[in-house]
Write an enzyme that holds these catalytic residues in place. Structure first.
Site, PDB file in Angstrom:
ATOM      1  CG  PHE A   1      -0.499   0.760   2.391  1.00  0.00           C
ATOM      2  CD1 PHE A   1       0.398   0.211   3.284  1.00  0.00           C
ATOM      3  CD2 PHE A   1      -0.957   2.050   2.622  1.00  0.00           C
ATOM      4  CE1 PHE A   1       0.836   0.934   4.385  1.00  0.00           C
ATOM      5  CE2 PHE A   1      -0.519   2.777   3.717  1.00  0.00           C
ATOM      6  CZ  PHE A   1       0.380   2.212   4.606  1.00  0.00           C
ATOM      7  CE  LYS A   2       5.128   1.383   4.466  1.00  0.00           C
ATOM      8  NZ  LYS A   2       4.376   0.181   4.818  1.00  0.00           N
ATOM      9  CG  ASP A   3       3.613   0.748  -4.698  1.00  0.00           C
ATOM     10  OD1 ASP A   3       4.767   1.177  -4.579  1.00  0.00           O
ATOM     11  OD2 ASP A   3       3.350  -0.440  -4.981  1.00  0.00           O
TER      12      ASP A   3
END
Ligand SMILES: *Cc1c(COP(=O)(O)O)cnc(C)c1O
Length: 470
Positions: free
Chosen positions: A112-114
């Site tokens: 989810f960091k993207d």
């Protein structure tokens, strides 16, 4: 909109300044003076927007020093089906028992960091160009954050990335993901040491003030305000996907480590999104679970932080938590400063008199999941729904199922794809189960890799960086 510090001692900053700054000068975290409020008419209009359109509406409320047309260009090239796998960007699906899963893990590094980092890369490039500046990002990673930063900044003008990782300590997949990048502005440095050694070297170089200034060093860590604001968007998107009327309420269950993800949920709720509860799911590193159930905050040191099978949540000092406490204490910066002085001396603090406010006014709840729970939940979802979920998402699903109230609509945030954590998946469902992988990542481990191995020595890393920037 201006940005101030949780400790109340800095002059107000613009969005772009907050974006490029790390910590505030007084050691606190930057946040907006107040959150914008979304009225019922606006919320109604937003229901039909695409992800990029919604992102523009929300982010433009915060990024008021960037012209809206420029922001539109930046956002529309960030949130595309090409980068995130589908037009929905964060598609929602429902398990057989009615628990929803919103996928935040379809970006280039499958975590989810993207969602935030891809936007941050484009915002950085824009602000650096506008101000005619250059930046060298230096970071340490044990896997997820470093790869998300590299994929966000690869090939960008005016910025280089020097990413330290522990030699031989990452999974084959994670290593291949980072080291196979051939972009000239990405430098992978494998340190002959542990992750903590990498972090110490980054800190030493940050504290080398002459080096830091000469080489325009910066970081992209989880306290960056730009990351938080980008994450607010998917709470709105998930809310609309899980409901058909704005009369309904939704609860989000969020696998948590540094408290960055769920903080964005708190901001969405404060803006008026009809969120019932924000459920914090922790693993064995359960500092936040304890706080939200008892009001006692007792952060631990590295020696008391467990290595678990949901490694991106192995955190015992949640860096973004200070922003929530600032709201909880009605913006009393002096009090926040005092509490974090206590944290710095190794003791925690007790906010148990505010538990009612934490639960009822702010909607927080929390639960914990262990290795056994994780394996059980992965196996259960596989047996009952025929699909695999990653270990972090499994922590969320476990806690959601445990705390769910009758009739409550719950959205669990899927923070990574199972392909990243094959070992734990196989432990849960057996070695014969094939773990799906996006087509473009088939054969990733066979690509040529580009990495420099350096001794566990800050001076050697500094020399390497200087040599590259000559
Ligand atoms: C970073 C990360 C988390 C934790 O998110 P925080 O914002 O640090 O709370 C959870 N799951 C995965 C897969 C992550 O990469």
């Amino acid at each position: 909109m201006k940005y101030i510090s949780t400790r109340g001692q800095t002059a107000p900053k613009s969005f772009s300044q907050a974006l490029m700054a790390g910590l505030a000068d007084d050691g606190g975290l930057l946040l907006p003076q107040s959150y914008p409020h979304i009225d019922a008419f606006t919320l109604h209009d937003w229901r039909s927007l695409s992800y990029a359109e919604l992102a523009l509406q929300i982010i433009s409320l915060f990024a008021t020093d960037i012209p809206k047309a420029d922001l539109q260009t930046i956002i529309s090239k960030t949130y595309t089906a090409d980068v995130f796998g589908s037009d929905e960007i964060t598609p929602l699906r429902t398990l057989h028992d009615g628990v929803n899963i919103q996928a935040l893990s379809n970006g280039p590094t499958l975590a989810f960091k993207d969602m935030a980092m891809q936007l941050l890369g484009n915002l950085f490039e824009y602000v650096l160009g506008r101000e005619n500046r250059y930046l060298n990002i230096i970071g340490a990673t044990s896997g997820d954050t470093g790869s998300a930063a590299e994929y966000a900044l690869r090939g960008k003008d005016r910025v280089n990335v020097f990413m330290l990782s522990p030699f031989g300590k990452m999974s084959d997949f994670q290593r291949a993901q980072m080291y196979s990048l051939q972009d000239g502005n990405i430098f992978n440095i494998a340190i002959k040491g542990m992750f903590d050694d990498c972090q110490d070297i980054v800190k030493a170089l940050q504290n080398d003030h002459a080096f830091k200034a000469n080489y325009h060093l910066s970081t992209v860590n989880s306290i960056n305000w730009g990351r938080i604001v980008a994450q607010v968007v998917y709470y709105f998107k998930g809310y609309f996907a899980a409901t058909n009327s704005n009369e309904q309420k939704v609860s989000f269950c969020v696998p948590s480590g540094n408290f960055g993800n769920v903080l964005a949920g708190h901001i969405a709720r404060s803006m008026g999104l009809p969120i019932h509860r924000l459920i914090v799911a922790t693993n064995e590193n359960d500092v936040l679970n304890e706080f939200f159930n008892t009001g006692h905050y007792r952060p631990r040191d590295a020696a008391h932080t467990f290595v678990t099978s949901s490694p991106s949540m192995d955190i015992s000092k949640a860096s973004n938590f200070e922003r929530f406490v600032y709201d909880l204490l009605d913006h009393d910066g002096a009090k926040v400063q005092q509490l974090w002085q206590q944290v710095a001396t190794g003791s925690g603090f007790d906010l148990s008199p505010l538990l009612d406010k934490i639960h009822n006014q702010y909607g927080f709840a929390a639960g914990k999941s262990t290795h056994t729970d994780r394996l059980h939940t992965i196996a259960q979802v596989y047996a009952e729904d025929g699909e695999l979920i990653d270990p972090h998402t499994a922590d969320g699903v476990k806690v959601a199922r445990q705390l769910r109230e009758a009739g409550e609509i719950i959205v669990c945030l899927e923070t990574a794809q199972p392909a990243k954590f094959a070992q734990t998946i196989h432990e849960a469902v057996g070695d014969n189960v094939k773990i799906p992988r996006p087509d473009n990542l088939v054969g990733l481990e066979d690509l040529p890799q580009r990495v420099t191995i350096i001794d566990n020595d800050a001076a050697a890393v500094r020399e390497f960086i200087e040599a590259q920037l000559k």
